[in-house]
Design an enzyme around this catalytic site. Structure first.
Site, PDB file in Angstrom:
ATOM      1  N   SER A 148      -5.268  10.552  97.669  1.00 52.19           N
ATOM      2  CA  SER A 148      -4.944   9.341  96.160  1.00 52.19           C
ATOM      3  C   SER A 148      -3.570   9.744  96.026  1.00 52.19           C
ATOM      4  CB  SER A 148      -5.678   9.437  95.271  1.00 52.19           C
ATOM      5  OG  SER A 148      -5.338   8.427  93.889  1.00 52.19           O
ATOM      6  N   TYR A 161      -6.142  14.534  87.572  1.00 51.75           N
ATOM      7  CA  TYR A 161      -6.456  13.627  88.652  1.00 51.75           C
ATOM      8  C   TYR A 161      -5.485  14.298  89.768  1.00 51.75           C
ATOM      9  CZ  TYR A 161      -8.934  10.024  91.816  1.00 51.75           C
ATOM     10  OH  TYR A 161      -9.139   9.406  92.914  1.00 51.75           O
TER      11      TYR A 161
END
Length: 258
Positions: A148, A161
């Protein structure tokens, strides 16, 4: 031109998180290129539906499904036992499964942040390690990790995250160097906002959506198929000299200046 460089016939691919969103798009893309697929996800009905859809579109290929939670080590071992039962080795592993809880750093419980690490990072590390002997059976095989942009720069998805994705990118680089001698290429992709069920909530807020678009030079949100195309390229023989890379699929987000 050798068109086989752009095809995946005769190759077996394992895709996690394959029942929806980016994972399902990856499965469709690899199938369209000729690969046989082993699909893993937690939701059995959605997984079987994906498997049936692929079998209908590509009747000459093999598609098999296993419901499992990659955050559970017992399930991870069961997945690789299942792969070994097919006695073909493995050509491609796509570590796509992931999850998140967005909170301020001080608000996470220990169970919450550990669960995110298990799903996003430890699952990819352990599945890659378990799969290594199967991947090494072939002269050229590939692992692709779905990272990501959160692992490269700050976004509002939460510190945990971002930590897991940054570590996943570094794992990609290290394994690429360590396993090159085994004929295993290891790469990653780093998406920005992609239109999936998981992102539908935040993107439904018009003000937030406008902020996302303002920070994206291409002025739109990405589609799962656009991530899948980048993943597929990294699995193809055509990318045989590419390893240790992390390709942003972000509409220019990471390159934005002021």
């Amino acid at each position: 031109m050798d068109t086989n460089r752009w095809r995946l016939e005769g190759r077996l691919a394992l895709v996690t998180g394959a029942s929806a969103g980016i994972g399902l798009a990856i499965a469709r893309e690899l199938a369209a290129l000729g690969a046989d697929l082993l699909l893993v996800a937690r939701r059995e009905d959605a997984l079987q539906q994906a498997c049936d859809e692929l079998a209908e579109r590509h009747p000459d290929q093999r598609f098999r499904a296993m419901a499992a939670d990659v955050a559970d080590d017992g399930d991870r071992q069961a997945i690789l036992d299942w792969v070994e039962d097919h006695d073909e080795g493995l050509h491609i592993l796509v570590n796509n499964a992931g999850g998140n809880v967005t909170k301020a750093a001080v608000d996470y419980t220990e169970d919450e942040w550990r669960a995110i690490f298990e799903t996003n990072l430890f699952s990819a590390f352990e599945l890659s390690r378990y799969a290594r002997p199967l991947l090494a059976r072939h002269a050229a095989s590939a692992i692709v990790n779905v990272g990501s942009v959160s692992g490269i720069t700050h976004v509002r998805s939460g510190v945990v995250y971002g930590m897991t994705k940054a570590a996943l990118h570094q794992m990609t680089r290290n394994l690429a160097c360590e396993w090159a001698e085994d004929g295993i290429r290891v790469n990653a992709v780093a998406p920005w906002y992609i239109r999936t069920r998981r992102t539908s909530g935040p993107l439904a807020d018009p003000d937030y959506y406008e902020e996302v678009i303002e920070r994206t030079p291409m002025r739109r949100v990405g589609e799962p198929e656009e991530v899948a195309a980048a993943v597929a390229f990294l699995c193809l023989p055509a990318s045989s000299y590419v390893t240790g890379e992390c390709i942003a699929v972000d509409g220019g987000f990471l390159r934005y200046g002021f």
